[in-house]
Motif scaffolding. Structure first.
Motif, PDB file in Angstrom:
ATOM      1  N   LEU A   2     -17.540  -4.705 -47.480  1.00 41.19           N
ATOM      2  CA  LEU A   2     -16.485  -5.582 -47.991  1.00 41.19           C
ATOM      3  C   LEU A   2     -16.326  -6.817 -47.107  1.00 41.19           C
ATOM      4  CD1 LEU A   2     -13.783  -2.970 -49.071  1.00 41.19           C
ATOM      5  CD2 LEU A   2     -15.033  -4.518 -50.571  1.00 41.19           C
ATOM      6  N   ILE A   3     -16.357  -6.613 -45.809  1.00 40.98           N
ATOM      7  CA  ILE A   3     -16.247  -7.741 -44.873  1.00 40.98           C
ATOM      8  C   ILE A   3     -17.409  -8.716 -45.086  1.00 40.98           C
ATOM      9  CG2 ILE A   3     -16.390  -8.381 -42.422  1.00 40.98           C
ATOM     10  CD1 ILE A   3     -14.854  -5.749 -41.836  1.00 40.98           C
ATOM     11  N   GLU A   4     -18.567  -8.170 -45.351  1.00 46.01           N
ATOM     12  CA  GLU A   4     -19.757  -8.993 -45.596  1.00 46.01           C
ATOM     13  C   GLU A   4     -19.549  -9.924 -46.793  1.00 46.01           C
ATOM     14  OE1 GLU A   4     -24.225  -7.492 -45.641  1.00 46.01           O
ATOM     15  OE2 GLU A   4     -23.246  -7.112 -47.573  1.00 46.01           O
ATOM     16  N   LYS A   5     -18.723  -9.479 -47.763  1.00 45.72           N
ATOM     17  CA  LYS A   5     -18.512 -10.263 -48.987  1.00 45.72           C
ATOM     18  C   LYS A   5     -17.325 -11.218 -48.890  1.00 45.72           C
ATOM     19  CE  LYS A   5     -21.705  -7.659 -50.896  1.00 45.72           C
ATOM     20  NZ  LYS A   5     -21.912  -6.700 -49.781  1.00 45.72           N
ATOM     21  N   LEU A   6     -16.571 -11.196 -47.786  1.00 48.29           N
ATOM     22  CA  LEU A   6     -15.357 -12.005 -47.695  1.00 48.29           C
ATOM     23  C   LEU A   6     -15.585 -13.502 -47.908  1.00 48.29           C
ATOM     24  CD1 LEU A   6     -13.262 -10.290 -44.858  1.00 48.29           C
ATOM     25  CD2 LEU A   6     -12.868 -10.266 -47.334  1.00 48.29           C
ATOM     26  N   PRO A   7     -16.635 -14.102 -47.332  1.00 44.89           N
ATOM     27  CA  PRO A   7     -16.865 -15.526 -47.619  1.00 44.89           C
ATOM     28  C   PRO A   7     -17.080 -15.804 -49.109  1.00 44.89           C
ATOM     29  CG  PRO A   7     -18.121 -14.850 -45.693  1.00 44.89           C
ATOM     30  CD  PRO A   7     -17.575 -13.601 -46.301  1.00 44.89           C
ATOM     31  N   PHE A   8     -17.746 -14.883 -49.804  1.00 38.63           N
ATOM     32  CA  PHE A   8     -17.957 -15.035 -51.240  1.00 38.63           C
ATOM     33  C   PHE A   8     -16.628 -14.931 -51.991  1.00 38.63           C
ATOM     34  CE2 PHE A   8     -21.977 -13.580 -49.545  1.00 38.63           C
ATOM     35  CZ  PHE A   8     -22.919 -14.329 -50.238  1.00 38.63           C
ATOM     36  N   VAL A   9     -15.789 -13.978 -51.562  1.00 36.74           N
ATOM     37  CA  VAL A   9     -14.484 -13.789 -52.193  1.00 36.74           C
ATOM     38  C   VAL A   9     -13.624 -15.036 -52.001  1.00 36.74           C
ATOM     39  CG1 VAL A   9     -12.353 -12.451 -52.150  1.00 36.74           C
ATOM     40  CG2 VAL A   9     -14.556 -11.284 -51.974  1.00 36.74           C
ATOM     41  N   ALA A  10     -13.657 -15.607 -50.803  1.00 41.51           N
ATOM     42  CA  ALA A  10     -12.874 -16.816 -50.512  1.00 41.51           C
ATOM     43  C   ALA A  10     -13.326 -17.974 -51.409  1.00 41.51           C
ATOM     44  CB  ALA A  10     -13.012 -17.188 -49.047  1.00 41.51           C
TER      45      ALA A  10
END
Length: 539
Positions: free
Chosen positions: A226-234
């Motif tokens: 999930l942390i790995e995807k945080l930039p994508f989520v932002a």
């Protein structure tokens, strides 16, 4: 890691390349007819023919406009740049713009095949996914409509991001991660529907990448992914805010007063099932569908049972059939931005909305074939024949569907057939017939539009213009007055009423309408006032 391919990989790579070439050639042979199609007055004219920035081709100043423009309630600078590049290469030849759409569609199908064959090792299942994607009739709209460049372009960056993600997963490095992010950003700048990519990447982590299947504790692993995807989520959150702001500013978001919450919820659940039905039975396809004013209770209840039932099955079977879990939630998640919870524009459903969401259902259809059916001689032949028949049937229906997109008249004649009692379908057909100089037919179609929606100002305006061109002066004047009542600031209606009166010899009354149109910024009214002065002087 060695940069050279092992001997065992080379035959697979050659096979993949051959299949990609076959896909590419087949897509062009089926879709090539669109090179002889016209631009449509529906968005094509606004995006290209009437847009001075696009018409003048690609340049620094035009690219600056593309980055800042929110015209037509959209923000897609990369899509604008692609249209400008087309004009620079092809000018205003519609065929060249259509060829670009076909090229992107062919690349998308090929990249999908390369992605799934690389991560699953299932060569022919992956080919089936790509072939269904390439030839399904529901995808005609995204390819044959120049203005839907944003669909095929955003999908290209979407699938490219998935391919880059595989390279990152196999050998994590900041540079490889940056490539995935870069593809995602370019996709967002093509069409914001790609906002669901972070969820898709998580689904791919589960299957087929198998990143959840490790010795690490489940909570720790889930947290790291999930942390790995945080930039994508932002980035997705930022793109969503921009989209909602731009759409609201353009008046394209329906409020609860115009579309009740109950109907929105019903529409969401029923539409999920309707898209599934159209996957297997793509009949009655058109560019627009009439929005229901209500849904029968049985239909809503049945749709809820289907959606909830399949969702529960996907969760229960996620260990035994991980491909079903990924495929189903791919479909559910990627359709969310266009499913109608937030009503944008006039469409509650559209064929183009299925372009990437259908990939999830294609996964399920392809992977559902038991392994035994591919190993046994007789069953393998039956499976191959069935798959080939499905692809062939898709090609036949797609070929028929493409013909409706030849020009605006053929397209909206089809729209009237598929969107029964749609005032906008009749208006669009009337507008197209008017442009084609088929005035009698245009009048009939526009009369149908105002019969269905009597206060629709654009239909009243064009009905008045069509009558005016047929010298039906009294009738056209009455229609222009109705248009003025429906839209008191519509300068064209005042000008049209003035022209009708002028041709009837009622010059003083005509002058009043021209002066009112002039206050609303009408260049035509200024010219008509000068003509009126000349006529008065002549008298």
């Amino acid at each position: 890691m060695s940069a050279t391919l092992s001997p065992s990989c080379k035959p697979l790579l050659r096979t993949q390349i051959v299949i990609c070439l076959i896909l590419f050639s087949a897509i062009f042979s089926v879709f090539l007819q669109v090179k002889d199609f016209d631009f449509l007055f529906y968005d094509d004219n606004q995006y290209i023919l009437e847009n001075p920035y696009v018409r003048s081709g690609i340049s620094t100043s035009n690219l600056g406009w593309a980055v800042t423009s929110t015209q037509y309630s959209n923000w897609f600078p990369v899509t604008w740049a692609s249209h400008m590049l087309d004009v620079w290469i092809f000018g205003l030849w519609p065929g060249g713009h259509h060829l670009t759409n076909i090229t992107f569609h062919a690349m998308n199908a090929s990249l999908l095949f390369l992605f799934f064959s690389s991560v699953t090792g299932a060569l022919w299942r992956s080919f089936f996914i790509a072939a269904l994607f390439a030839f399904h009739p529901m995808h005609v709209e995204s390819v044959a409509w120049v203005a839907e460049r944003k669909d095929v372009l955003s999908a290209f960056f979407w699938i490219s991001a998935m391919c880059a993600y595989v390279f990152y997963v196999r050998r994590p490095a900041p540079g490889r991660y940056a490539v995935v992010l870069c593809c995602f950003v370019l996709g967002l700048m093509s069409k914001q529907v790609i906002v669901t990519l972070p969820l898709v990447l998580l689904l791919l982590d589960y299957w087929p990448l198998g990143r959840f299947d490790t010795t690490r504790p489940a909570t720790s692993l889930a947290a790291s992914l999930l942390i790995e995807k945080l930039p994508f989520v932002a980035l997705s959150a930022l793109a969503s805010v921009i989209t909602i702001y731009v759409q609201k500013a353009g008046g394209s978001v329906a409020t609860l007063s115009t579309l009740a919450l109950k109907l929105r919820v019903e529409n969401v659940v029923v539409s999920y099932v309707k898209y599934i039905i159209r996957l297997f039975y793509p009949a009655g396809l058109g560019i627009m569908y009439r929005h229901p004013t209500d849904y029968p209770a049985w239909q809503v209840f049945g749709a809820v049972i289907v959606v909830v039932g399949v969702t529960v099955f996907a969760i229960v079977q996620m260990r035994h059939r991980p491909w079903f879990f990924t495929g189903w939630f791919w479909y559910i998640c990627t359709l969310l931005p266009t499913i109608g919870a937030v009503k944008v524009g006039i469409s509650y459903m559209a064929d183009r909305y299925s372009y990437m969401p259908y990939v999830g259902l294609f996964i399920i259809v392809s992977m559902a074939v038991p392994a035994g059916a591919l190993s046994s001689g007789t069953l393998r032949r039956i499976t191959a024949i069935t798959a080939a028949a499905a692809i062939l049937m898709s090609v036949i229906i797609t070929n028929k569907q493409l013909k409706y997109w030849r020009n605006s008249v053929t397209l909206f004649t089809r729209a009237v057939d598929t969107a029964k009692d749609s005032y906008f379908a009749y208006y669009s057909l009337g507008y197209a017939l008017h442009n084609a100089q088929r005035l009698g037919e245009a009048e009939s179609s526009l009369k149908m539009a105002v019969t269905i929606k009597p206060d629709y100002p654009e239909a009243l305006l064009h009905l008045g213009l069509v009558m005016l061109r047929q010298d039906k002066l009294k009738e056209s004047h009455e229609v222009f007055l109705r248009a003025i009542t429906a839209a008191p600031t519509m300068s064209e209606a005042y000008n049209g009423a003035g022209v009708a009166l002028m041709n009837m010899g009622r010059l003083n009354e005509a002058a009043g309408y021209f002066k009112r149109a002039l206050t609303l910024d009408s260049e035509d009214a200024a010219r008509n006032l000068k003509l009126l002065e000349q006529l008065a002087a002549g008298n």
